[in-house]
Design a protein around this motif. Structure first.
Motif, short mmCIF file in Angstrom:
data_model
loop_
_atom_site.label_atom_id
_atom_site.label_comp_id
_atom_site.label_asym_id
_atom_site.label_seq_id
_atom_site.Cartn_x
_atom_site.Cartn_y
_atom_site.Cartn_z
N VAL A 54 -56.09 -17.99 42.50
CA VAL A 54 -57.09 -17.38 43.35
C VAL A 54 -56.03 -16.96 44.54
CG1 VAL A 54 -57.41 -19.14 46.06
CG2 VAL A 54 -58.33 -19.94 43.12
N ASP A 55 -54.15 -17.62 44.33
CA ASP A 55 -52.96 -16.93 44.95
C ASP A 55 -52.91 -14.95 44.61
OD1 ASP A 55 -52.32 -19.24 45.96
OD2 ASP A 55 -51.10 -19.69 44.43
N SER A 72 -57.70 -20.17 51.75
CA SER A 72 -57.32 -19.72 50.79
C SER A 72 -57.63 -21.25 50.28
CB SER A 72 -56.42 -19.00 49.97
OG SER A 72 -55.31 -19.85 49.19
N VAL A 73 -58.21 -21.76 49.30
CA VAL A 73 -58.32 -23.36 49.15
C VAL A 73 -58.34 -24.24 47.49
CG1 VAL A 73 -59.66 -24.20 51.06
CG2 VAL A 73 -60.86 -23.67 49.22
N VAL A 74 -58.13 -24.84 46.88
CA VAL A 74 -57.55 -25.61 45.85
C VAL A 74 -57.69 -26.84 45.59
CG1 VAL A 74 -55.17 -25.55 45.63
CG2 VAL A 74 -56.99 -24.87 43.59
N VAL A 127 -46.41 -4.29 49.05
CA VAL A 127 -46.60 -5.42 50.56
C VAL A 127 -44.52 -6.06 50.67
CG1 VAL A 127 -46.19 -8.04 50.72
CG2 VAL A 127 -48.22 -6.21 49.24
N SER A 170 -45.96 -14.24 54.86
CA SER A 170 -47.56 -14.86 56.19
C SER A 170 -48.89 -14.91 55.06
CB SER A 170 -47.01 -13.73 56.22
OG SER A 170 -47.82 -12.48 56.34
N MET A 171 -48.58 -14.67 53.79
CA MET A 171 -50.18 -14.39 53.07
C MET A 171 -50.45 -16.02 52.89
SD MET A 171 -49.59 -10.96 51.06
CE MET A 171 -50.53 -9.27 51.62
N GLU A 172 -51.35 -16.25 51.74
CA GLU A 172 -51.78 -17.59 51.75
C GLU A 172 -51.47 -18.14 50.26
OE1 GLU A 172 -55.82 -18.26 53.62
OE2 GLU A 172 -55.81 -16.72 54.64
N PHE A 173 -51.35 -18.54 50.31
CA PHE A 173 -51.07 -19.36 49.04
C PHE A 173 -51.68 -20.78 49.06
CE2 PHE A 173 -48.33 -16.01 49.09
CZ PHE A 173 -47.98 -15.86 47.42
N ALA A 174 -52.60 -20.98 47.90
CA ALA A 174 -53.44 -22.43 47.95
C ALA A 174 -52.20 -23.64 47.41
CB ALA A 174 -54.67 -22.28 46.85
N LYS A 214 -55.42 -6.98 50.68
CA LYS A 214 -55.01 -5.98 50.56
C LYS A 214 -55.72 -5.03 50.61
CE LYS A 214 -50.87 -4.69 51.29
NZ LYS A 214 -50.85 -4.72 53.19
N ASP A 237 -45.07 -22.14 48.82
CA ASP A 237 -44.79 -21.97 46.47
C ASP A 237 -43.78 -20.93 47.25
OD1 ASP A 237 -46.66 -20.87 44.78
OD2 ASP A 237 -45.55 -19.25 45.23
N GLU A 271 -43.63 -9.43 54.87
CA GLU A 271 -45.18 -9.60 54.63
C GLU A 271 -46.07 -10.42 53.52
OE1 GLU A 271 -47.38 -5.85 54.12
OE2 GLU A 271 -49.69 -6.69 53.85
N LEU A 272 -45.46 -10.79 52.62
CA LEU A 272 -45.80 -11.74 51.38
C LEU A 272 -45.44 -13.30 52.02
CD1 LEU A 272 -46.55 -11.91 48.89
CD2 LEU A 272 -43.77 -11.90 47.88
N ARG A 285 -51.76 -14.44 61.22
CA ARG A 285 -52.51 -13.35 60.96
C ARG A 285 -54.04 -14.02 60.58
NH1 ARG A 285 -52.10 -10.24 55.50
NH2 ARG A 285 -50.60 -9.79 55.58
N SER A 287 -55.92 -13.37 46.26
CA SER A 287 -55.45 -14.31 48.01
C SER A 287 -54.85 -12.64 48.37
CB SER A 287 -54.70 -15.41 48.52
OG SER A 287 -54.38 -15.04 50.01
N VAL A 324 -42.77 -17.40 47.87
CA VAL A 324 -42.50 -17.64 48.80
C VAL A 324 -41.19 -17.56 49.63
CG1 VAL A 324 -44.03 -17.86 51.82
CG2 VAL A 324 -45.54 -17.52 49.82
N ARG A 368 -47.82 -22.67 57.72
CA ARG A 368 -47.18 -20.71 58.56
C ARG A 368 -47.08 -20.72 59.88
NH1 ARG A 368 -51.71 -18.07 56.99
NH2 ARG A 368 -52.98 -20.03 55.39
#
Lengths: 450, 450
Positions: free
Chosen positions: B400-401, B326-328, A411, A418-422, B409, A432, A415-416, B321, B404, A435, B304
């Protein structure tokens, strides 16, 4: 099918029990010099400090548990020779208190001889009160000796040295850790991250002496002083945490090819002799980032290798992938972890890198119990994330795991971002810390490109 | 460049401060109905329970903090109309205690109107003692009323309902949670996982009534009873946690295209009117697994999206995207999280899935404080991991992260098994619970293929 496994650690036992899964008729024998099997050497420091009640607790299985699965475990027995042309091993075992020489035949042999503590060749390492931290027996001896000690010198500032040092400090001992190199944790962390761990340890009252080799240990029968550089440090106890070396002599004598560091294996965990496999601390593997041969002396690696070897021996296919050497350690209350390439290793391998950093919190800043967290993220000049180092009082292992996947899947830092962290305030920050570090890396990459 | 932002939540403020980063001359105005900005609505339950000391604590910034950055925040003011042909908005604000109608011109408008609590149209919802959990004002009212209450009914068993219910139980109130659907957390967890959370809550003394809609709230001035199905439950306090609906009327009246659920945007966060952007709970997005339009009403999503909108408005490029949502959540001491597709959602979308499960521990089993952890991992029939649900007392968000990234990927379950997870006894298991779940999924896939 007859399978003989030499060694009763994580690697050897994983092979044994996984072969049993695939083949209920295989005759499986494990020969080990140890009196225990299936214990966690990494847990020894925490028994010393009292977090874990006793050494009994860290023994996961008894030899009898394996016997129930039809796996024959021969403890306190030493394989003396592999006769690879005859497909058998010679070993010495105890019968009625006497040493008896025996042989065992195999169709497949698995060498899982692990590593041995490396003790540097300096005067005084044989004095009483000098210990290594490898087996439960070592741990028991340290625990006894610590009761009558007040000053301990730990030689070597790798994870095991620091863990042990902090745990002995917890017991009230006066602790000095010495390291030949100019930083602690030289294999895991870059100097700028290592210094944060050092600060923590010094605040906890552990003394740290860097950049000086141990010259000798001094004493009559018992150790009394340690000469480090020109300094003489009082000690009634010394822990040699000076590293581990692969045990390769049996494999080498059997004719298995030895690589740069240890036994050479292909991605099936097969040695140069087709019916001899090897797993765990005694083999060398490929580094996923540099492509170079490296060691991966970790319990998790041994388990993954054991599963791969077992599948291949049982006629299935599996391959072991190049390693990122993801590690985590708990030193006192501080957790630190790393995965992939460090800046130092990048410099040594000639890989130009860019580092992104964040200093943030493990939870929402207003949530009680949130802890500071420091992250250093390493990218190559294309922005692909190739390494990460993390220090915090909690959740470091899981974040290292996230970064292990990130690096493994190549990655890029943009790109990281834009990724999802809860997110929920009691357990995370809305952005996060990883991020934030990736955003910092993106900025630095831009400056680099301009 | 003049930018007007409608809404002072996570989305709106992220747009405002990010545009400032890229353009120091932009005139940025944020109009919000709220008297506070930049607070964490997700933290309200934890202030109620006393974990967080006060509502002040969850306000991250004051309007003045933004003014220092040259961002003009107009609080307690309501935009009444967007005149998209004239590029201006009309709003009503207070001046010297009087309502004054004003206009603001824009080059770019950002609609970040968020969501509003959905209150089902049943009798009695206007009684005293009936609350929603959305703003700090709501929280303050609940906190006051709870002091003189002993029996509370929470209507709706989503995360906010359960969090609030458990926190009020902590204060010593008698708590009943009712849910129309036959399980708690219907949007996040499959029934088999939800029941584990329900068990925990019931052990903590929270009553749970499932599968029954609220018929009406009964009382003279104050609420006294809640009619749920045929049951009458005593209550001197009711929390309506019956969901949130996107606020879309301003956007709709301005001529922005409305999709299936909310304001339609492209991946730049641009509405159908090119100089009007929209972010946060009021927009709809694409689900990364099903491809369908969906909502993503989470603070992290808003942040985001805000960053993406700001970049595009500032003339840079960025795209948002499709989401894994993703939830917690932390309910009492229990954490639960989910990402990607659930088995239920798979069934509804016609995507055949295979589930792998593990019940393991968060740390080595002999390490004090290790906690049980339950994982359900969802793959499609090709073995690609598309979803995951996790329940434990710790480290759920971080796991969860990890998942995710795995889902994002398109990692397959047999690839996950071979990936590296860091191990040390105080912080992890030698084989990670996620790997155990992936191994289970691999077995089940094999059975499915045979």
């Amino acid at each position: 099918m007859k399978v003989v496994v030499i060694g009763g650690g994580a690697g050897g036992l994983t092979v044994a029990s996984n072969i049993r899964k695939y083949d209920e008729n295989a005759e499986i024998t494990v020969v080990t010099t140890d009196s225990h099997v299936a214990y966690s050497p990494c847990a020894i420091p925490y028994v010393l400090g009292g977090e874990i009640g006793s050494f009994e607790d860290i023994i996961m299985h008894e030899p009898e548990d394996y016997k129930e699965k039809g796996i024959n475990i021969i403890t306190e027995s030493k394989v003396t020779k592999i006769l690879s042309d005859d497909n058998k091993v010679e070993y010495i075992t105890k019968e009625n208190g006497n040493d008896v020489k025996k042989t065992a035949e195999y169709d497949y042999l698995v060498i899982a001889t692990g590593g041995a503590s490396f003790i540097p060749p300096v005067d005084g390492v044989d004095l009483e009160g000098v210990f290594k931290v490898r087996t439960i027996e070592d741990g028991e001896k340290i625990k006894e000796w610590a009761k009558k000690s007040s000053k301990v010198v730990v030689i070597g500032a790798g994870a095991i040295g620091l863990e042990t040092g902090c745990e002995l400090k917890e017991l009230g001992l006066d602790v000095t850790v010495t390291e030949m190199l100019p930083q602690i944790l030289p294999r895991s962390l870059d100097p700028d991250m290592a210094v944060k761990v050092q600060d923590y340890m010094e605040k906890e009252g552990v003394k740290v002496v860097l950049g000086k080799p141990v010259e000798k240990l001094i004493g009559e029968e018992r150790v009394e002083k340690v000469a480090v550089g020109e300094e003489l440090i009082d000690a009634d106890m010394v822990i040699m945490a000076t590293g581990v070396r692969p045990r390769i002599s049996l494999a080498s004598e059997a004719g298995c090819k030895i690589g740069r560091w240890a036994v050479e294996v292909n991605d099936k965990m097969q040695t140069s002799i087709p019916n001899i496999y090897a797993v765990g601390d005694c083999v060398e593997v490929h580094d996923a980032i540099t492509g170079q041969n490296t060691l991966s002396p970790f319990g998790t690696t041994a388990v993954r290798q054991g599963k791969v070897a077992a599948k291949n021996i049982a006629g299935k296919t599996a391959s072991f992938r190049p390693v990122l050497n993801s590690v985590v350690s708990k030193i006192g209350k501080l957790e630190l972890g790393a995965v992939g390439l460090s800046e130092t290793a990048g410099d040594l391998s000639g890989i130009p890198i860019v580092a992104g950093r964040s200093s943030a919190l493990t939870r929402a800043r207003y949530y009680p119990g949130c802890k500071p967290i420091d992250i250093k993220l390493i990218c190559n000049r294309e922005g692909t994330i190739v390494g990460c180092q993390i220090i915090a009082m909690e959740t470091v292992a899981e974040r290292v795991d996230t970064m292990s996947i990130v690096i493994s899947k190549q990655v890029k830092c943009d790109e990281l971002v834009s990724m999802e962290f809860a997110y929920a305030p009691p357990v995370s920050m809305v952005v996060d810390p990883v991020v934030l570090a990736a955003e910092d890396a993106c900025e630095k990459l831009k400056n680099f490109k301009n």
